[in-house]
Scaffold this motif. Sequence first.
Motif, mmCIF file in Angstrom:
data_model
loop_
_atom_site.group_PDB
_atom_site.id
_atom_site.type_symbol
_atom_site.label_atom_id
_atom_site.label_comp_id
_atom_site.label_asym_id
_atom_site.label_seq_id
_atom_site.Cartn_x
_atom_site.Cartn_y
_atom_site.Cartn_z
ATOM 1 N N GLN A 13 0.806 -1.212 0.000
ATOM 2 C CA GLN A 13 0.000 0.000 0.000
ATOM 3 C C GLN A 13 0.844 1.269 0.000
ATOM 4 O O GLN A 13 0.501 2.258 -0.607
ATOM 5 N N GLY A 14 1.941 1.267 0.722
ATOM 6 C CA GLY A 14 2.791 2.448 0.813
ATOM 7 C C GLY A 14 3.897 2.212 1.817
ATOM 8 O O GLY A 14 3.687 1.511 2.803
ATOM 9 N N PRO A 15 5.098 2.782 1.547
ATOM 10 C CA PRO A 15 6.230 2.532 2.445
ATOM 11 C C PRO A 15 6.208 3.431 3.674
ATOM 12 O O PRO A 15 5.495 4.436 3.725
ATOM 13 N N GLY A 16 7.037 3.070 4.658
ATOM 14 C CA GLY A 16 7.192 3.880 5.861
ATOM 15 C C GLY A 16 7.357 3.010 7.086
ATOM 16 O O GLY A 16 6.745 1.937 7.167
ATOM 17 N N VAL A 17 8.163 3.463 8.037
ATOM 18 C CA VAL A 17 8.426 2.659 9.228
ATOM 19 C C VAL A 17 7.270 2.685 10.221
ATOM 20 O O VAL A 17 7.256 1.883 11.162
ATOM 21 N N ARG A 18 6.305 3.569 10.003
ATOM 22 C CA ARG A 18 5.167 3.639 10.918
ATOM 23 C C ARG A 18 3.952 2.882 10.391
ATOM 24 O O ARG A 18 2.890 2.924 11.005
ATOM 25 N N THR A 19 4.092 2.213 9.283
ATOM 26 C CA THR A 19 2.981 1.455 8.722
ATOM 27 C C THR A 19 2.814 0.125 9.450
ATOM 28 O O THR A 19 3.733 -0.383 10.096
ATOM 29 N N ILE A 61 15.781 -6.848 1.333
ATOM 30 C CA ILE A 61 14.873 -6.362 0.290
ATOM 31 C C ILE A 61 13.551 -5.904 0.905
ATOM 32 O O ILE A 61 13.017 -4.841 0.565
ATOM 33 N N LEU A 62 13.013 -6.706 1.826
ATOM 34 C CA LEU A 62 11.773 -6.327 2.499
ATOM 35 C C LEU A 62 11.937 -5.012 3.251
ATOM 36 O O LEU A 62 11.056 -4.141 3.212
ATOM 37 N N LEU A 63 13.061 -4.859 3.939
ATOM 38 C CA LEU A 63 13.309 -3.621 4.685
ATOM 39 C C LEU A 63 13.288 -2.411 3.760
ATOM 40 O O LEU A 63 12.608 -1.414 4.033
ATOM 41 N N VAL A 64 14.027 -2.494 2.656
ATOM 42 C CA VAL A 64 14.127 -1.349 1.735
ATOM 43 C C VAL A 64 12.767 -1.026 1.126
ATOM 44 O O VAL A 64 12.364 0.143 1.048
ATOM 45 N N GLU A 65 12.043 -2.052 0.692
ATOM 46 C CA GLU A 65 10.766 -1.812 0.022
ATOM 47 C C GLU A 65 9.683 -1.334 0.984
ATOM 48 O O GLU A 65 8.873 -0.478 0.640
ATOM 49 N N LEU A 66 9.639 -1.878 2.185
ATOM 50 C CA LEU A 66 8.593 -1.506 3.139
ATOM 51 C C LEU A 66 8.874 -0.179 3.825
ATOM 52 O O LEU A 66 7.937 0.547 4.173
ATOM 53 N N ALA A 67 10.154 0.159 4.014
ATOM 54 C CA ALA A 67 10.486 1.430 4.662
ATOM 55 C C ALA A 67 10.500 2.575 3.666
ATOM 56 O O ALA A 67 10.118 3.706 4.000
ATOM 57 N N GLY A 68 10.964 2.310 2.447
ATOM 58 C CA GLY A 68 11.113 3.383 1.473
ATOM 59 C C GLY A 68 12.459 4.041 1.604
ATOM 60 O O GLY A 68 13.082 4.036 2.678
ATOM 61 N N PRO A 69 12.973 4.635 0.518
ATOM 62 C CA PRO A 69 14.326 5.213 0.532
ATOM 63 C C PRO A 69 14.505 6.358 1.509
ATOM 64 O O PRO A 69 15.617 6.626 1.961
ATOM 65 N N GLY A 70 13.435 7.038 1.866
ATOM 66 C CA GLY A 70 13.560 8.195 2.751
ATOM 67 C C GLY A 70 13.672 7.851 4.223
ATOM 68 O O GLY A 70 14.001 8.721 5.037
ATOM 69 N N GLU A 71 13.391 6.605 4.600
ATOM 70 C CA GLU A 71 13.387 6.243 6.017
ATOM 71 C C GLU A 71 14.270 5.027 6.305
ATOM 72 O O GLU A 71 14.017 4.268 7.244
ATOM 73 N N LEU A 72 15.319 4.864 5.512
ATOM 74 C CA LEU A 72 16.203 3.709 5.715
ATOM 75 C C LEU A 72 16.940 3.786 7.047
ATOM 76 O O LEU A 72 17.161 2.756 7.699
ATOM 77 N N GLU A 73 17.367 4.985 7.454
ATOM 78 C CA GLU A 73 18.064 5.106 8.739
ATOM 79 C C GLU A 73 17.161 4.682 9.888
ATOM 80 O O GLU A 73 17.578 3.943 10.790
ATOM 81 N N GLN A 74 15.902 5.138 9.858
ATOM 82 C CA GLN A 74 14.974 4.751 10.914
ATOM 83 C C GLN A 74 14.694 3.253 10.881
ATOM 84 O O GLN A 74 14.580 2.599 11.921
#
Length: 400
Positions: free
Chosen positions: A6-12, A129-142
């Motif tokens: 649906q959309g990336p981000g560490v808060r999803t 791969i799951l980390l990168v795709e689910l977090a998105g490039p803008g939140e890789l550090e988090q």
Amino acid sequence: MGRSLQGPGVRTADFRRLTAAWTTSLVGDGVRTAALPLYTAVSTRSPLAASAVAVAAVLPWLLVALPAGVLVDRLRPRLVVAVAHVFRALVTGLLAAAVFTDRAGVAVLCAAAFLLTSAETFADGASQILLVELAGPGELEQANSRFVTAETLGLDLAGPLAASALFWWNPATCFALDALTFAVAAYFVLRLPEVREERSAVTGTLRARLVEGAGHLVRDPGLRVLVIAVCVTALCAAAVNAMLALYAIKVLGLPEAFVPWLVVVMAVGGLLGARLSPVLAPRLGAARVMVGALALLGLAFATFGAVPHLAGAIAAAFLFGLCSAGWNVLSASRRQRLTPAPLMGRVTSAYRVLAWGLTPLGAGLAGPLAEATSLGAVYLVAGGVVLLTAVLVARPLART
């Protein structure tokens, strides 16, 4: 069937499920990492057996990791991780039964260690791969901060503590708990969305695809400087860790029962480092924070060996964890950004082989160096090498 992303981000919710899978499986890894060598020692009383099981546990990173990376790049990562977890649940369940029935000989222990780590080489690359795709490039550090936090809690704190409590009741319960954690982790992973709807096209031989992934790691200037820094640091950290218990007992005068608390202090520092690095990177620049973490780690190594007092050792051990975790979060994020998605599995595997493959060498060099000089000299040399590395990679890191 997995849902669509649906959309990336560490808060999803999806990333929270991934974090739950990490945390659960890492607690199991922590239990097994503590229990397997202990059970081997108690049941065999043989240094050769202990060595054989230890080698079996790391050998897949040299033999299996690279071809595993090729396959991971061709398959759906969600399925790879889920199958790896289910496979490990079955292996550890069978190991628990063998231990419970007193049928876990050296051959069984070695086979289990090899199979579990082999499955881990698949899960590790696919999880990246799951980390990168689910977090998105803008939140890789988090995202990497959360992963390092889960790793520290599971491998260094909760897992070993649970193993110490369960082992003396019945060693089989340690491996049964490990099996349960993998089953639960597989459940969380199966609830994740598909992040690759189509498999990568199959082009070239296995060797050609291996060369393609490893070649990118070496040719890309940004990845190359990361590899150099990681290899040197891994070599020095292995030497430092190999002598830790002996240094604590012989030089610091710690009772044997208190030596593990130095590892706990490192873990606490690691938790802070994992949280702090994503906060500092946007303010100071990721390259500056990474160089600072390396330099401070080198100084901490040297201080540990130069100041043989308990208070100084505790402070230095805290910095070991703080700096290592900070570097790991930011270096992983940078590697993920610099790696094309179709090569993520192969580059990750090659990176792990180069970094972790040097661990036995570092541990092997520490003993002769300590014999020829002193235990403290191991820390002084390791600190000096890491500090010099920080100086040498500062400019290349800033350029990339």
